[in-house]
Design an enzyme around this catalytic site. Structure first.
Site, PDB file in Angstrom:
ATOM      1  N   ASP A  95       0.794  -1.236   0.000  1.00  0.00           N
ATOM      2  CA  ASP A  95       0.000   0.000   0.000  1.00  0.00           C
ATOM      3  C   ASP A  95       0.824   1.283   0.000  1.00  0.00           C
ATOM      4  O   ASP A  95       0.365   2.323  -0.454  1.00  0.00           O
ATOM      5  CB  ASP A  95      -0.945   0.012   1.212  1.00  0.00           C
ATOM      6  CG  ASP A  95      -0.204  -0.190   2.536  1.00  0.00           C
ATOM      7  OD1 ASP A  95       1.033  -0.294   2.522  1.00  0.00           O
ATOM      8  OD2 ASP A  95      -0.875  -0.260   3.587  1.00  0.00           O
ATOM      9  N   HIS A  96       2.070   1.218   0.502  1.00  0.00           N
ATOM     10  CA  HIS A  96       2.810   2.466   0.735  1.00  0.00           C
ATOM     11  C   HIS A  96       3.570   2.982  -0.484  1.00  0.00           C
ATOM     12  O   HIS A  96       4.027   4.112  -0.485  1.00  0.00           O
ATOM     13  CB  HIS A  96       3.807   2.270   1.884  1.00  0.00           C
ATOM     14  CG  HIS A  96       3.214   2.527   3.231  1.00  0.00           C
ATOM     15  ND1 HIS A  96       2.152   1.815   3.712  1.00  0.00           N
ATOM     16  CD2 HIS A  96       3.529   3.426   4.192  1.00  0.00           C
ATOM     17  CE1 HIS A  96       1.836   2.257   4.923  1.00  0.00           C
ATOM     18  NE2 HIS A  96       2.660   3.234   5.232  1.00  0.00           N
ATOM     19  N   ASP A 160       3.541  -0.779  11.372  1.00  0.00           N
ATOM     20  CA  ASP A 160       3.041   0.519  10.939  1.00  0.00           C
ATOM     21  C   ASP A 160       2.378   1.194  12.135  1.00  0.00           C
ATOM     22  O   ASP A 160       1.717   0.538  12.932  1.00  0.00           O
ATOM     23  CB  ASP A 160       2.000   0.336   9.828  1.00  0.00           C
ATOM     24  CG  ASP A 160       1.673   1.663   9.182  1.00  0.00           C
ATOM     25  OD1 ASP A 160       2.337   2.015   8.192  1.00  0.00           O
ATOM     26  OD2 ASP A 160       0.775   2.359   9.690  1.00  0.00           O
ATOM     27  N   ARG A 448      -2.507  12.238   9.980  1.00  0.00           N
ATOM     28  CA  ARG A 448      -1.330  13.059  10.303  1.00  0.00           C
ATOM     29  C   ARG A 448      -1.326  14.319   9.451  1.00  0.00           C
ATOM     30  O   ARG A 448      -1.674  14.262   8.259  1.00  0.00           O
ATOM     31  CB  ARG A 448      -0.041  12.292  10.029  1.00  0.00           C
ATOM     32  CG  ARG A 448       0.082  11.085  10.894  1.00  0.00           C
ATOM     33  CD  ARG A 448       1.483  10.847  11.417  1.00  0.00           C
ATOM     34  NE  ARG A 448       1.345  10.082  12.637  1.00  0.00           N
ATOM     35  CZ  ARG A 448       2.067   9.011  12.951  1.00  0.00           C
ATOM     36  NH1 ARG A 448       3.030   8.613  12.159  1.00  0.00           N
ATOM     37  NH2 ARG A 448       1.864   8.381  14.083  1.00  0.00           N
ATOM     38  N   SER A 643      12.676   6.390  16.140  1.00  0.00           N
ATOM     39  CA  SER A 643      11.907   5.274  15.591  1.00  0.00           C
ATOM     40  C   SER A 643      12.565   3.950  15.982  1.00  0.00           C
ATOM     41  O   SER A 643      13.726   3.918  16.403  1.00  0.00           O
ATOM     42  CB  SER A 643      11.824   5.373  14.067  1.00  0.00           C
ATOM     43  OG  SER A 643      12.881   4.663  13.482  1.00  0.00           O
ATOM     44  N   ARG A 645      13.401   1.719  14.013  1.00  0.00           N
ATOM     45  CA  ARG A 645      14.013   1.190  12.793  1.00  0.00           C
ATOM     46  C   ARG A 645      15.215   0.286  13.082  1.00  0.00           C
ATOM     47  O   ARG A 645      16.202   0.703  13.680  1.00  0.00           O
ATOM     48  CB  ARG A 645      14.465   2.392  11.955  1.00  0.00           C
ATOM     49  CG  ARG A 645      14.649   2.104  10.507  1.00  0.00           C
ATOM     50  CD  ARG A 645      14.958   3.397   9.765  1.00  0.00           C
ATOM     51  NE  ARG A 645      14.019   4.443  10.085  1.00  0.00           N
ATOM     52  CZ  ARG A 645      14.371   5.726  10.268  1.00  0.00           C
ATOM     53  NH1 ARG A 645      15.618   6.096  10.196  1.00  0.00           N
ATOM     54  NH2 ARG A 645      13.463   6.621  10.534  1.00  0.00           N
TER      55      ARG A 645
END
Ligand code: SF4
Length: 755
Positions: A95-96, A160, A448, A643, A645
């Site tokens: 989707d991104h 996500d 956002r 984050s 990550r």
């Protein structure tokens, strides 16, 4: 795409024993959040962790969901575990990576071309290891999960931030990094700090222009972007029961904007209706049988102050529609005060684009309410003043609303239907503008609205509202318009007013879809080949990291002594680098390029001790690696905040950094380092940071007797021949020491799988 009914049965079977044990252990009535958490404690923790005093706890989530950007590294890592299949049901959602430019068909076709190698990899790796794969165009992860996989009382992690969307169906669903997803897919427990509990009591009933979106816009105004940090928000009360399941999803989705770990609603009739409407009546039947466990105890909701750390009450009957922004989702304006705020703050009055949809607001109810406004524009001869786009959240919704004529209504009012994907919500938007330097306004029904989020333009003032309010604003093209009270001049010069929006919760003819875009995994994936082009710049299969050599680590060069803040963004920058997130070697060229070198106050300029020259951090480290020399990174307080990550831990490991020595770590980054088999240590006396000199050669000793709670020693060999040494601390437990010795957690799992 079949949901796993047996798995859900097993989860529900645990409830009565776990809830009874928790009641006995705590002597208290329980919130819904506690019941779900206790039902998902991993076996090892189940006996001692009842009660809120516990800190970090191991859980066993039921599902994993990943979006295509974050799934790449998570799955590359998972492949290292040597498992034939994922340990829990898992899905991947494309989707991104779809950019919105022209419209659904063209944009989807371009994305399939541009991202072919990523999609081929994700499809083949899913096929092989038993993951459900949702192709590009199938929809946005959270909407697809709500429609297919969320179930009351379940626990899911997703790579996500808006994973909490599934809380609308009573699931504890938490956004995590790829490393956590990899662990759960590999069969490891998942650790979470036991959250604080915030209760939101909803009384009254929504009516007129007010929608579920306005509940969370109001909550964001009360709690601010930080108010939910470390907390799970539990909604209850008659008002909660009156909301549709998808409306509840909207509220939980946007709970990410207040920093909440997740948000949740209890199981009720609306949840049962939605499950039945999405062909999951079997789950509703199972849930009905354990319904008492899928909501908080009545005593809790009667006296919430005794059971929640904070309680907020909102009367839906009195709630006004809200518009939040610009630049932050917690700047909350009731619609009656918004026009004045726009004028007083000098925000651009002219609205340039209205965007509805996204994972937050693209339910059948959202679309029908918005379409009822669009229809009025057509009937009342109003010309839409702003650009207007519609992003359906899934093919199921898109097909159904097209069948029922709503997309046609939007197109008749000048709307453009975009692909079922994130698109403009995540900046994947080739916005048409004649002057990007002009201050301008847009309004979305997304979640956002930070600067540059939608179109990369710092001059864009983005506001957030419900889809029906966005639609009305797009027609008016004016941010000082109040659709509840004001009139607009139509094409005939008449003054016309909107009637209140009217929506339908679920399609009367039922949901329908021709091709949902789902690929089931192979029954036996052993012969499926994972597709990675060896020449790819975006994807690279991982090699296992090497095990510890069994001796102290000596002769390290100082790669960088980082000064001040060093977040995961400083360690592994985002932006253009994200396209390499599936290629460890290529993305490693961003390693620590944002960190400030203590010795020259400059980013990405460190001394290469082999040449005496200053150069970029990654190139310097690659030179050390090529010469077989290890290095150490030294840092300040809260190193690795930001984050979750995993690249920030993998890159130094990949390029041959042997240890990270800092005043203190951000906890998630410290754990990520441990998982990768890296040595993460802290100064016992933070003043020792000052003893480290640029030209030092450094040893770390004590590793042959590495044990929990036992300090290690760092020895500095200065260039003038003198030495310094000091003690350093670590937080490795026995299991994590094994990870270090094996060269990483996945190496241990692979060994176990092979034996
Ligand atoms: S639509 Fe937006 S918020 Fe939702 S998953 Fe995509 S990028 Fe994230």
């Amino acid at each position: 795409m079949a949901f796993d009914l047996d798995m859900i049965k097993k989860v529900y079977d645990r409830y009565s024993t776990r809830v009874a044990a928790a009641r006995k252990a705590t002597g208290k009535h329980l919130t819904l959040t506690e019941k779900i958490l206790y039902a998902h404690l991993s076996e090892g923790d189940a006996k001692q962790a009842f009660g809120r005093g516990v800190d970090y706890v191991d859980f066993a989530p039921d599902r994993v969901a990943m979006q295509d950007a974050t799934a790449q590294m998570a799955l590359l890592q998972f492949m290292q575990a040597g498992r034939p299949q994922v340990a829990v049901p898992s899905t991947v959602h494309c989707d991104h990576l779809i950019q919105a430019k022209i419209g659904a068909t063209e944009d989807l076709s371009t994305a399939k071309d541009v991202n072919k190698e990523v999609y081929d990899f994700l499809a083949s790796v899913s096929d092989k290891y038993g993951l459900g794969f949702w192709k590009p165009g199938a929809g946005i992860i959270h909407q697809v999960v709500l429609e297919n996989y969320a179930f009351p009382g379940g626990m899911m992690i997703g790579t996500d931030s808006h994973t909490p969307n599934a809380g609308g169906l009573g699931m504890i669903a938490i956004g995590v990094g790829g490393a956590d997803a990899c662990d759960v897919m590999a069969g490891l427990p998942w650790e979470l700090k036991f959250p604080k509990l915030i209760g939101v009591k909803l009384t009254g009933k929504l009516s007129g222009w007010t929608s579920a979106k306005d509940v969370i816009l109001k909550v964001a105004g009360i709690l601010t972007v930080k108010g939910g940090t470390g907390a799970i928000v539990e909604y209850f009360g008659e008002g909660a029961r009156s909301l549709s399941a998808t409306g509840k999803g909207t509220i939980c989705n946007m709970g990410a904007e207040i920093g909440a770990t997740t948000s949740i609603f209890g199981y009720d009739e609306k949840a049962a209706d939605y499950l039945s409407g999405t062909k999951r009546a079997d789950i509703a039947k199972l849930a009905d049988a354990v319904a008492e466990h899928l909501t908080g105890d009545p005593e809790v909701y009667a006296n919430p102050e005794q059971y929640f750390d904070q309680v907020i009450e909102i009367n839906l009957t009195e709630l006004e529609p809200h518009v939040n922004g610009p630049f932050t989702p917690d700047l909350a304006w009731p619609i009656s005060k918004f026009a004045t705020a726009v004028k007083e703050n000098g925000w651009p009055v002219k609205l340039e684009v209205g965007l509805i949809g996204s994972c937050t607001n693209s339910s059948y109810e959202d679309i029908t309410r918005s379409a009822s406004i669009a229809k009025q524009a057509i009937d009342k001869h109003l010309t839409t003043k702003a650009e207007f786009t519609i992003t359906p959240g899934s093919e199921l919704v898109r097909y159904t609303v097209e069948r029922d004529g709503y997309l046609g209504t939007f197109e008749s009012m000048g709307g453009v239907v975009l692909a079922n994907a994130c698109g403009p919500c995540i900046g994947q938007w080739a916005r048409h503008t004649d002057d990007p330097t002009r201050k301008n306004s847009i309004i979305t029904s997304f979640n956002r609205n930070f600067a540059k989020r939608q179109d990369g333009n710092p001059n864009t003032h983005a506001f957030v509202a419900s889809p029906e309010i966005v639609t009305a604003f797009a027609i008016a093209g004016d941010l000082t318009f109040n659709p509840l009270t004001d009139t607009l001049t139509n094409d005939k010069g008449e003054q016309v007013r909107f009637d209140e929006p009217v929506g339908i919760e679920m399609p009367i003819k039922g949901y329908a879809v021709e091709d949902a875009g789902y690929q089931a995994p192979a029954e036996d994936g052993s012969s499926v080949e994972v597709k990675v082009d060896p020449k790819s710049s975006r994807l690279q299969l991982l090699d296992p990291f090497s095990a510890w050599e069994g001796t102290d680590i000596t002769g390290l060069k100082l790669l960088i002594k980082a000064k001040g803040k060093c977040t995961t963004d400083h360690i592994s920058m985002a932006g253009p680098w994200l396209k390499f997130r599936g290629h460890l070697d290529n993305i490693s060229n961003n390693m620590l390029i944002g960190a400030i070198n203590y010795y020259n106050n400059t980013a990405d300029s460190v001394k290469n001790e082999l040449t005496g020259e200053y150069g970029p951090v990654p190139a310097t480290q690659r030179d050390y690696k090529a010469h077989g020399i290890g290095s150490i990174v030294v840092g300040d307080e809260n190193y690795g905040e930001g984050s979750s990550r995993e690249h920030a831990a993998m890159e130094p490991r990949h390029l041959g950094v042997r240890a990270i020595l800092v005043k203190s770590f951000a906890r998630i980054h410290e754990t990520n380092l441990k998982k990768q088999g890296m040595l993460g240590i802290t100064f016992a006396d933070s003043n020792d940071y000052d003893k480290i000199q640029e030209d030092d050669t450094i040893d770390i000793t004590g590793l042959t007797t590495f044990a929990p709670g036992k300090q290690l020693t760092v020895v500095l060999h200065h260039k003038d021949g003198s030495t310094d040494s000091f003690q350093v601390n670590h937080t490795y437990n026995a299991q994590q020491i094994e990870w270090f010795k094996a060269g990483g957690a996945l190496n241990i799992i692979r060994r176990q799988m092979a034996s």
